[in-house]
Design a protein around this motif. Structure first.
Motif, PDB file in Angstrom:
ATOM      1  N   LEU A  54      20.511 -41.084 -21.950  1.00  0.00           N
ATOM      2  CA  LEU A  54      21.292 -41.647 -20.852  1.00  0.00           C
ATOM      3  C   LEU A  54      20.413 -41.972 -19.643  1.00  0.00           C
ATOM      4  O   LEU A  54      20.641 -42.971 -18.963  1.00  0.00           O
ATOM      5  CB  LEU A  54      22.429 -40.716 -20.463  1.00  0.00           C
ATOM      6  CG  LEU A  54      23.535 -40.602 -21.510  1.00  0.00           C
ATOM      7  CD1 LEU A  54      24.631 -39.672 -21.025  1.00  0.00           C
ATOM      8  CD2 LEU A  54      24.113 -41.956 -21.837  1.00  0.00           C
ATOM      9  N   ILE A  55      19.414 -41.154 -19.396  1.00  0.00           N
ATOM     10  CA  ILE A  55      18.478 -41.460 -18.309  1.00  0.00           C
ATOM     11  C   ILE A  55      17.706 -42.726 -18.640  1.00  0.00           C
ATOM     12  O   ILE A  55      17.517 -43.602 -17.785  1.00  0.00           O
ATOM     13  CB  ILE A  55      17.540 -40.266 -18.050  1.00  0.00           C
ATOM     14  CG1 ILE A  55      18.328 -39.118 -17.436  1.00  0.00           C
ATOM     15  CG2 ILE A  55      16.373 -40.673 -17.159  1.00  0.00           C
ATOM     16  CD1 ILE A  55      17.566 -37.816 -17.344  1.00  0.00           C
ATOM     17  N   LYS A  56      17.282 -42.841 -19.886  1.00  0.00           N
ATOM     18  CA  LYS A  56      16.574 -44.051 -20.307  1.00  0.00           C
ATOM     19  C   LYS A  56      17.484 -45.275 -20.178  1.00  0.00           C
ATOM     20  O   LYS A  56      17.056 -46.329 -19.709  1.00  0.00           O
ATOM     21  CB  LYS A  56      16.089 -43.892 -21.754  1.00  0.00           C
ATOM     22  CG  LYS A  56      15.220 -45.035 -22.229  1.00  0.00           C
ATOM     23  CD  LYS A  56      14.492 -44.715 -23.528  1.00  0.00           C
ATOM     24  CE  LYS A  56      15.431 -44.540 -24.678  1.00  0.00           C
ATOM     25  NZ  LYS A  56      14.748 -44.449 -25.984  1.00  0.00           N
ATOM     26  N   ALA A  57      18.738 -45.123 -20.547  1.00  0.00           N
ATOM     27  CA  ALA A  57      19.697 -46.233 -20.441  1.00  0.00           C
ATOM     28  C   ALA A  57      19.892 -46.644 -18.992  1.00  0.00           C
ATOM     29  O   ALA A  57      20.003 -47.838 -18.684  1.00  0.00           O
ATOM     30  CB  ALA A  57      21.033 -45.843 -21.068  1.00  0.00           C
ATOM     31  N   SER A  58      19.911 -45.666 -18.097  1.00  0.00           N
ATOM     32  CA  SER A  58      20.123 -45.990 -16.682  1.00  0.00           C
ATOM     33  C   SER A  58      18.982 -46.825 -16.120  1.00  0.00           C
ATOM     34  O   SER A  58      19.173 -47.578 -15.169  1.00  0.00           O
ATOM     35  CB  SER A  58      20.297 -44.715 -15.868  1.00  0.00           C
ATOM     36  OG  SER A  58      19.076 -44.035 -15.724  1.00  0.00           O
ATOM     37  N   LYS A  59      17.813 -46.715 -16.723  1.00  0.00           N
ATOM     38  CA  LYS A  59      16.646 -47.473 -16.257  1.00  0.00           C
ATOM     39  C   LYS A  59      16.524 -48.844 -16.912  1.00  0.00           C
ATOM     40  O   LYS A  59      15.916 -49.746 -16.334  1.00  0.00           O
ATOM     41  CB  LYS A  59      15.377 -46.673 -16.519  1.00  0.00           C
ATOM     42  CG  LYS A  59      15.299 -45.397 -15.705  1.00  0.00           C
ATOM     43  CD  LYS A  59      14.075 -44.593 -16.057  1.00  0.00           C
ATOM     44  CE  LYS A  59      14.059 -43.291 -15.266  1.00  0.00           C
ATOM     45  NZ  LYS A  59      12.928 -42.445 -15.627  1.00  0.00           N
ATOM     46  N   THR A  60      17.073 -48.993 -18.117  1.00  0.00           N
ATOM     47  CA  THR A  60      16.849 -50.234 -18.858  1.00  0.00           C
ATOM     48  C   THR A  60      18.035 -51.193 -18.872  1.00  0.00           C
ATOM     49  O   THR A  60      17.833 -52.390 -19.017  1.00  0.00           O
ATOM     50  CB  THR A  60      16.446 -49.941 -20.318  1.00  0.00           C
ATOM     51  OG1 THR A  60      17.473 -49.175 -20.939  1.00  0.00           O
ATOM     52  CG2 THR A  60      15.140 -49.190 -20.382  1.00  0.00           C
ATOM     53  N   LEU A  61      19.246 -50.665 -18.736  1.00  0.00           N
ATOM     54  CA  LEU A  61      20.418 -51.528 -18.831  1.00  0.00           C
ATOM     55  C   LEU A  61      20.734 -52.186 -17.489  1.00  0.00           C
ATOM     56  O   LEU A  61      20.456 -51.630 -16.431  1.00  0.00           O
ATOM     57  CB  LEU A  61      21.631 -50.725 -19.307  1.00  0.00           C
ATOM     58  CG  LEU A  61      21.554 -50.151 -20.712  1.00  0.00           C
ATOM     59  CD1 LEU A  61      22.800 -49.311 -20.999  1.00  0.00           C
ATOM     60  CD2 LEU A  61      21.392 -51.232 -21.754  1.00  0.00           C
ATOM     61  N   LEU A  62      21.329 -53.345 -17.571  1.00  0.00           N
ATOM     62  CA  LEU A  62      21.793 -54.039 -16.376  1.00  0.00           C
ATOM     63  C   LEU A  62      23.023 -53.319 -15.820  1.00  0.00           C
ATOM     64  O   LEU A  62      23.695 -52.584 -16.556  1.00  0.00           O
ATOM     65  CB  LEU A  62      22.139 -55.482 -16.723  1.00  0.00           C
ATOM     66  CG  LEU A  62      20.974 -56.342 -17.227  1.00  0.00           C
ATOM     67  CD1 LEU A  62      21.483 -57.688 -17.725  1.00  0.00           C
ATOM     68  CD2 LEU A  62      19.946 -56.514 -16.131  1.00  0.00           C
ATOM     69  N   PRO A  63      23.341 -53.529 -14.550  1.00  0.00           N
ATOM     70  CA  PRO A  63      24.484 -52.807 -13.952  1.00  0.00           C
ATOM     71  C   PRO A  63      25.793 -52.952 -14.729  1.00  0.00           C
ATOM     72  O   PRO A  63      26.498 -51.966 -14.938  1.00  0.00           O
ATOM     73  CB  PRO A  63      24.594 -53.417 -12.556  1.00  0.00           C
ATOM     74  CG  PRO A  63      23.215 -53.855 -12.233  1.00  0.00           C
ATOM     75  CD  PRO A  63      22.628 -54.317 -13.550  1.00  0.00           C
ATOM     76  N   TYR A  64      26.132 -54.171 -15.174  1.00  0.00           N
ATOM     77  CA  TYR A  64      27.395 -54.325 -15.906  1.00  0.00           C
ATOM     78  C   TYR A  64      27.326 -53.648 -17.272  1.00  0.00           C
ATOM     79  O   TYR A  64      28.344 -53.159 -17.778  1.00  0.00           O
ATOM     80  CB  TYR A  64      27.781 -55.808 -16.036  1.00  0.00           C
ATOM     81  CG  TYR A  64      27.005 -56.584 -17.065  1.00  0.00           C
ATOM     82  CD1 TYR A  64      27.468 -56.701 -18.366  1.00  0.00           C
ATOM     83  CD2 TYR A  64      25.803 -57.216 -16.748  1.00  0.00           C
ATOM     84  CE1 TYR A  64      26.771 -57.414 -19.328  1.00  0.00           C
ATOM     85  CE2 TYR A  64      25.101 -57.936 -17.686  1.00  0.00           C
ATOM     86  CZ  TYR A  64      25.586 -58.034 -18.980  1.00  0.00           C
ATOM     87  OH  TYR A  64      24.882 -58.733 -19.922  1.00  0.00           O
ATOM     88  N   GLU A  65      26.123 -53.565 -17.868  1.00  0.00           N
ATOM     89  CA  GLU A  65      25.979 -52.869 -19.141  1.00  0.00           C
ATOM     90  C   GLU A  65      26.134 -51.362 -18.945  1.00  0.00           C
ATOM     91  O   GLU A  65      26.718 -50.678 -19.799  1.00  0.00           O
ATOM     92  CB  GLU A  65      24.618 -53.178 -19.771  1.00  0.00           C
ATOM     93  CG  GLU A  65      24.486 -54.602 -20.234  1.00  0.00           C
ATOM     94  CD  GLU A  65      23.073 -54.950 -20.661  1.00  0.00           C
ATOM     95  OE1 GLU A  65      22.950 -55.736 -21.613  1.00  0.00           O
ATOM     96  OE2 GLU A  65      22.104 -54.450 -20.055  1.00  0.00           O
ATOM     97  N   ARG A  66      25.638 -50.847 -17.825  1.00  0.00           N
ATOM     98  CA  ARG A  66      25.832 -49.423 -17.525  1.00  0.00           C
ATOM     99  C   ARG A  66      27.310 -49.112 -17.365  1.00  0.00           C
ATOM    100  O   ARG A  66      27.788 -48.083 -17.835  1.00  0.00           O
ATOM    101  CB  ARG A  66      25.056 -49.031 -16.266  1.00  0.00           C
ATOM    102  CG  ARG A  66      23.579 -48.863 -16.509  1.00  0.00           C
ATOM    103  CD  ARG A  66      22.886 -48.158 -15.356  1.00  0.00           C
ATOM    104  NE  ARG A  66      22.949 -48.899 -14.116  1.00  0.00           N
ATOM    105  CZ  ARG A  66      22.023 -49.757 -13.687  1.00  0.00           C
ATOM    106  NH1 ARG A  66      20.957 -49.968 -14.413  1.00  0.00           N
ATOM    107  NH2 ARG A  66      22.164 -50.379 -12.538  1.00  0.00           N
ATOM    108  N   GLU A  67      28.045 -49.991 -16.702  1.00  0.00           N
ATOM    109  CA  GLU A  67      29.493 -49.785 -16.553  1.00  0.00           C
ATOM    110  C   GLU A  67      30.177 -49.785 -17.920  1.00  0.00           C
ATOM    111  O   GLU A  67      31.036 -48.937 -18.191  1.00  0.00           O
ATOM    112  CB  GLU A  67      30.094 -50.869 -15.662  1.00  0.00           C
ATOM    113  CG  GLU A  67      29.702 -50.743 -14.213  1.00  0.00           C
ATOM    114  CD  GLU A  67      30.173 -49.442 -13.585  1.00  0.00           C
ATOM    115  OE1 GLU A  67      31.311 -49.010 -13.869  1.00  0.00           O
ATOM    116  OE2 GLU A  67      29.395 -48.862 -12.811  1.00  0.00           O
ATOM    117  N   ASN A  68      29.792 -50.721 -18.778  1.00  0.00           N
ATOM    118  CA  ASN A  68      30.358 -50.769 -20.137  1.00  0.00           C
ATOM    119  C   ASN A  68      29.992 -49.507 -20.906  1.00  0.00           C
ATOM    120  O   ASN A  68      30.817 -48.967 -21.654  1.00  0.00           O
ATOM    121  CB  ASN A  68      29.869 -52.000 -20.883  1.00  0.00           C
ATOM    122  CG  ASN A  68      30.473 -53.274 -20.372  1.00  0.00           C
ATOM    123  OD1 ASN A  68      31.498 -53.262 -19.698  1.00  0.00           O
ATOM    124  ND2 ASN A  68      29.836 -54.395 -20.667  1.00  0.00           N
TER     125      ASN A  68
END
Length: 71
Positions: free
Chosen positions: A27-41
């Protein structure tokens, strides 16, 4: 490419869902790599995915409290 990274992140989370340390790491890795709308999804999907997994929900809320996944 964004959708591929989002799908990869979801599959990684599913694979490590039994281990808190790996779950948090993904999840930490995702928070750094995903775009804001992808994080919301991803957050929406995580609520769905953890609906019947109270231990994982606790981990998720801990991360959200620390603003790890927030844009």
């Amino acid at each position: 490419m964004g959708q591929m990274m989002y799908d990869y992140t979801k599959s990684s989370i599913i694979k490590v869902s039994r281990d808190k340390d790996l779950f948090v790491k993904e999840l930490i890795k995702a928070s750094k790599t995903l775009l804001p709308y992808e994080r919301e999804n991803l957050i929406n999907w995580l609520f769905y995915f953890t609906a019947d997994k109270p231990e994982m929900q606790k981990w998720l809320y801990e991360l959200l409290d620390k603003n790890i996944l927030v844009s």
